[in-house]
Design a protein around this motif. Structure first.
Motif, PDB file in Angstrom:
ATOM      1  N   LYS A  98       0.832  -1.203   0.000  1.00 18.33           N
ATOM      2  CA  LYS A  98       0.000   0.000   0.000  1.00 18.33           C
ATOM      3  C   LYS A  98       0.868   1.254   0.000  1.00 18.33           C
ATOM      4  N   ASN A  99       1.942   1.242   0.796  1.00 16.76           N
ATOM      5  CA  ASN A  99       2.852   2.385   0.836  1.00 16.76           C
ATOM      6  C   ASN A  99       3.499   2.631  -0.518  1.00 16.76           C
ATOM      7  N   LEU A 100       3.982   1.572  -1.137  1.00 14.38           N
ATOM      8  CA  LEU A 100       4.678   1.727  -2.411  1.00 14.38           C
ATOM      9  C   LEU A 100       3.736   2.208  -3.502  1.00 14.38           C
ATOM     10  N   LYS A 101       2.506   1.726  -3.496  1.00 14.94           N
ATOM     11  CA  LYS A 101       1.543   2.169  -4.504  1.00 14.94           C
ATOM     12  C   LYS A 101       1.177   3.633  -4.305  1.00 14.94           C
ATOM     13  N   GLU A 102       1.045   4.059  -3.052  1.00 16.41           N
ATOM     14  CA  GLU A 102       0.794   5.475  -2.784  1.00 16.41           C
ATOM     15  C   GLU A 102       1.984   6.310  -3.259  1.00 16.41           C
ATOM     16  N   SER A 103       3.177   5.786  -3.056  1.00 15.82           N
ATOM     17  CA  SER A 103       4.380   6.496  -3.468  1.00 15.82           C
ATOM     18  C   SER A 103       4.442   6.649  -4.981  1.00 15.82           C
ATOM     19  N   ILE A 104       3.992   5.613  -5.713  1.00 14.97           N
ATOM     20  CA  ILE A 104       3.970   5.691  -7.176  1.00 14.97           C
ATOM     21  C   ILE A 104       3.146   6.888  -7.630  1.00 14.97           C
ATOM     22  N   ARG A 105       2.021   7.087  -6.971  1.00  9.14           N
ATOM     23  CA  ARG A 105       1.135   8.203  -7.343  1.00  9.14           C
ATOM     24  C   ARG A 105       1.749   9.559  -6.997  1.00  9.14           C
ATOM     25  N   ASN A 106       2.755   9.547  -6.093  1.00  9.87           N
ATOM     26  CA  ASN A 106       3.365  10.794  -5.653  1.00  9.87           C
ATOM     27  C   ASN A 106       4.816  10.933  -6.098  1.00  9.87           C
ATOM     28  N   GLY A 107       5.134  10.269  -7.219  1.00 11.32           N
ATOM     29  CA  GLY A 107       6.460  10.444  -7.807  1.00 11.32           C
ATOM     30  C   GLY A 107       7.522   9.494  -7.329  1.00 11.32           C
ATOM     31  N   GLY A 108       7.176   8.525  -6.471  1.00 15.32           N
ATOM     32  CA  GLY A 108       8.159   7.562  -5.967  1.00 15.32           C
ATOM     33  C   GLY A 108       7.826   6.157  -6.438  1.00 15.32           C
ATOM     34  N   GLY A 109       8.037   5.206  -5.551  1.00 13.37           N
ATOM     35  CA  GLY A 109       7.737   3.824  -5.866  1.00 13.37           C
ATOM     36  C   GLY A 109       8.907   3.111  -6.507  1.00 13.37           C
ATOM     37  N   TRP A 110       9.914   2.761  -5.692  1.00 11.95           N
ATOM     38  CA  TRP A 110      11.121   2.102  -6.176  1.00 11.95           C
ATOM     39  C   TRP A 110      11.291   0.732  -5.514  1.00 11.95           C
ATOM     40  N   LEU A 111      11.771  -0.222  -6.276  1.00 15.14           N
ATOM     41  CA  LEU A 111      12.252  -1.489  -5.728  1.00 15.14           C
ATOM     42  C   LEU A 111      13.591  -1.778  -6.396  1.00 15.14           C
ATOM     43  N   ILE A 112      14.648  -1.727  -5.620  1.00 15.84           N
ATOM     44  CA  ILE A 112      15.991  -2.029  -6.116  1.00 15.84           C
ATOM     45  C   ILE A 112      16.448  -3.304  -5.420  1.00 15.84           C
ATOM     46  N   ASN A 113      16.715  -4.335  -6.198  1.00 15.09           N
ATOM     47  CA  ASN A 113      17.097  -5.630  -5.636  1.00 15.09           C
ATOM     48  C   ASN A 113      18.533  -5.957  -6.019  1.00 15.09           C
ATOM     49  N   PHE A 114      19.352  -6.281  -5.018  1.00 11.09           N
ATOM     50  CA  PHE A 114      20.760  -6.576  -5.254  1.00 11.09           C
ATOM     51  C   PHE A 114      21.029  -8.068  -5.085  1.00 11.09           C
ATOM     52  N   THR A 115      21.837  -8.608  -5.978  1.00 13.15           N
ATOM     53  CA  THR A 115      22.358  -9.963  -5.831  1.00 13.15           C
ATOM     54  C   THR A 115      23.867  -9.910  -6.048  1.00 13.15           C
ATOM     55  N   ALA A 116      24.556 -10.950  -5.574  1.00 11.32           N
ATOM     56  CA  ALA A 116      26.012 -11.019  -5.735  1.00 11.32           C
ATOM     57  C   ALA A 116      26.354 -12.383  -6.330  1.00 11.32           C
ATOM     58  N   LEU A 117      25.830 -12.624  -7.536  1.00 10.87           N
ATOM     59  CA  LEU A 117      26.108 -13.896  -8.203  1.00 10.87           C
ATOM     60  C   LEU A 117      27.496 -13.852  -8.829  1.00 10.87           C
ATOM     61  N   ASP A 118      27.687 -12.956  -9.797  1.00  7.31           N
ATOM     62  CA  ASP A 118      29.036 -12.777 -10.361  1.00  7.31           C
ATOM     63  C   ASP A 118      29.124 -11.540 -11.247  1.00  7.31           C
ATOM     64  N   GLY A 119      28.079 -10.707 -11.222  1.00 10.08           N
ATOM     65  CA  GLY A 119      28.033  -9.532 -12.086  1.00 10.08           C
ATOM     66  C   GLY A 119      27.449  -9.817 -13.454  1.00 10.08           C
ATOM     67  N   HIS A 120      27.281 -11.112 -13.778  1.00 13.63           N
ATOM     68  CA  HIS A 120      26.637 -11.537 -15.023  1.00 13.63           C
ATOM     69  C   HIS A 120      25.404 -12.388 -14.730  1.00 13.63           C
ATOM     70  N   PHE A 121      24.848 -12.249 -13.546  1.00 11.00           N
ATOM     71  CA  PHE A 121      23.688 -13.031 -13.125  1.00 11.00           C
ATOM     72  C   PHE A 121      23.965 -14.538 -13.230  1.00 11.00           C
ATOM     73  N   GLY A 122      25.185 -14.929 -12.818  1.00  9.60           N
ATOM     74  CA  GLY A 122      25.541 -16.335 -12.754  1.00  9.60           C
ATOM     75  C   GLY A 122      26.098 -16.929 -14.020  1.00  9.60           C
ATOM     76  N   LEU A 123      26.257 -16.158 -15.069  1.00 12.78           N
ATOM     77  CA  LEU A 123      26.624 -16.702 -16.374  1.00 12.78           C
ATOM     78  C   LEU A 123      28.104 -16.530 -16.739  1.00 12.78           C
TER      79      LEU A 123
END
Length: 575
Positions: A171-196
């Motif tokens: 609910k918070n993120l959707k409200e933020s989308i309407r007000n100029g926000g709404g971010w999801l940044i997801n980090f992984t540490a596979l190898d910089g090539h997503f495991g490839l």
């Protein structure tokens, strides 16, 4: 454990082009329209590969909302500290949330919460937003926690935890989308090539967060989602600078990797030269094929084709109990509507409270049992020696004992098809943690057992049956997408660890089979998405087992309508 074994019977014995470029007609099988059956759309094989993608700076940048909270999840010392400092210097309202046993403030805008508990996360939301504040961005760094040689699989809960956080803060993120926000940044540490990159082992469990994040992007239009995979050997200062530049760019790439050699994206490169690899030896009639989920669905179709080609030993493991002979009263009722009417009458004769839902459940069970019996019979009639074990492959001990038993009796396992899986499509807000666990673990637990129990010195191939839902995400399938992404990355890792074994994860597009309902066929037709004809899917599957295409890659996509699948938001579909 139930085993059925037949009486003994005589033994018998590209070229890479740019992504989305149409192949020559001679090289591509065609998929029929889901309504008309006309051949209009080729089924193609694509290889998932990293491609250099320098960031082109533009005048217009993206910035986090200054009046909303930014959550940093997890505690990856270098990156967390660097991002925290960069954001607080710019007066962003940053709150760091670290995993723990309870919900409590730790001081200095740090909080502890149990990411596995809805109660704990709801209490956290109350602490953070009680004074009218809203959450405008979530940066998930839980996958960057330190990994040692002995803890490669300690991140299996990462996907579930991200789903739980998104469920609570939706609910918070959707409200933020309407007000100029709404971010999801997801980090992984596979190898910089997503495991490839094929340079080292890495924790595959955290890859499930990719599926959750990509599905959230499909479910919540306007949510700014970016998945960033990093090489942990990068200079920390360089890494933080690149991440910060990425977060403020307006580049729309959803998946971005960073290594010391630059910035990368994932591409689908078409391989039009699919053919058996002559360097791979053919299976003999004494070969042993282990299959999960192979009594039903597309896995069964490919298993039947292998049975016909090699007349080998097949060991099937599935959740369904072995179907006994069907009662004579329904045996000849091939029309589902006649079967439904007969069962309705029969069930209500003994229980007047029977509902249409109850009837439909029995109808589906009868039809599934028929399919299982027919599949097992077809394998045996082809000359294969078949045994069926009814067990829950999520029971790692029982499944592991079956593998040990096969080695003890036959001395070998030559190939594996891991096709077990279930779906329970629901939006993130509606999905229960129990449902998420069931869908996720049905694929992931047996995959882990296989990786730990199989003997690569005598194994020829291991094929995971994944889904394009993993490659692109899908509405209502955060759990299914997450589970299949873990299998994709496990294939990447095992290809490095087992260089002499053909390990591949096939991201299948939707097949025109009994797994697709009439309603879904209509939906696909409306979206101009064509289904994979079963005979075409079987051909691709068998050739993949025999060595793949011109490029022997651990992650491939086999489907029709790739461009439309990548762009559409499709709910309720086993993509």
């Amino acid at each position: 454990m139930v085993r059925r074994q037949p009486s003994p019977r005589p033994e018998r014995r590209g070229l890479i082009k740019k992504s989305l470029t149409p192949p020559s007609p001679a090289k591509a099988e065609t998929a029929g329209s889901s309504e008309t059956g006309t051949a209009t759309d080729p089924v193609r094989r694509y290889v998932v590969k990293p491609v250099a993608a320098p960031l082109h700076k533009s005048a217009g940048g993206k910035y986090f909302p200054a009046d909303q909270l930014i959550l940093l999840l997890g505690d990856a010392p270098v990156l967390t500290a660097g991002l925290h400092a960069a954001m607080t210097d710019r007066e962003y309202r940053v709150r760091q949330i670290v995993p723990g046993k309870q919900t409590r403030p730790l001081g200095n805008n740090r909080f502890e919460a149990d990411f596995s508990s809805l109660d704990s996360l709801n209490a956290l939301r109350g602490l953070l937003t009680g004074s009218g504040k809203t959450v405008g961005a979530v940066l998930n760094l839980t996958g960057l926690a330190e990994v040692t040689e002995d803890s490669q699989d300690n991140h299996m809960d990462d996907a579930r935890q991200l789903y739980m956080v998104l469920k609570v803060f939706e609910k918070n993120l959707k409200e933020s989308i309407r007000n100029g926000g709404g971010w999801l940044i997801n980090f992984t540490a596979l190898d910089g090539h997503f495991g490839l990159r094929n340079v080292r082992s890495f924790p595959v469990g955290t890859a499930g967060t990719l599926g959750v994040a990509k599905s959230a992007a499909r479910e919540w239009p306007g949510l700014r989602v970016k998945c960033i995979d990093i090489d942990t050997e990068m200079d920390p200062h360089m890494l933080i600078a690149q991440v910060w530049e990425e977060l403020h760019s307006d580049d729309p790439l959803l998946e971005v990797g960073f290594t010391r050699k630059g910035r990368w994206r994932l591409d689908l490169a078409e391989d039009v030269g699919i053919t058996a690899n002559p360097s791979k030896p053919e299976l003999d009639s004494d070969a042993v094929l282990l299959v999960t989920g192979g009594a039903y669905g597309i896995t069964a179709e490919i298993t039947k084709a292998l049975a016909e080609r090699y007349r080998l030993r097949i060991v099937l493991a599935g959740r369904s109990s072995f179907p006994e002979a069907e009662p004579e009263a329904t045996r000849d009722l091939r029309d589902p509507n006649r079967l439904r009417r007969m069962l309705t009458s029969d069930l209500r004769a003994t229980n007047s409270q029977v509902t249409p839902v109850d009837v439909e459940r029995v109808v589906k069970r009868v039809l599934k049992d028929r399919r299982i019996r027919a599949n097992l019979t077809a394998m045996k009639d082809a000359g294969a020696r078949v045994e069926y074990h009814a067990l829950d492959v999520r029971d790692s001990e029982a499944f592991g004992e079956l593998i040990d038993e096969v080695y003890a009796r036959w001395g070998r396992i030559d190939g594996v098809l891991h096709g077990a899986g279930v779906i329970d499509d629901k939006l993130i807000r509606d999905k229960s943690p129990e449902s998420f666990d069931t869908v996720f673990t049905t694929k992931v637990i047996p995959a882990k057992v296989l990786a730990s129990k199989l003997r690569p010195d005598m194994l020829k191939f291991m094929v995971f049956f994944s889904s394009v839902a993993a490659r692109f995400g899908n509405v209502g399938q955060s759990d299914y997408s997450a589970a299949n992404e873990v299998m994709n990355k496990l294939a990447d890792r095992l290809s490095h660890e087992w260089p002499h074994v053909r390990v591949v994860s096939i991201n299948w597009g939707p097949w025109d089979s009994g797994m697709v309902s009439d309603e879904l066929r209509r939906l696909y037709a409306q979206k101009r998405i064509h289904l994979v004809p079963p005979h075409v899917g079987v051909r691709f599957g068998v050739e993949e087992v025999r060595g793949g295409g011109k490029v022997n890659a651990p992650e491939v996509v086999i489907t029709a309508s790739i461009k439309r699948i990548s762009e559409q938001r499709l709910g309720g579909s086993r993509l």
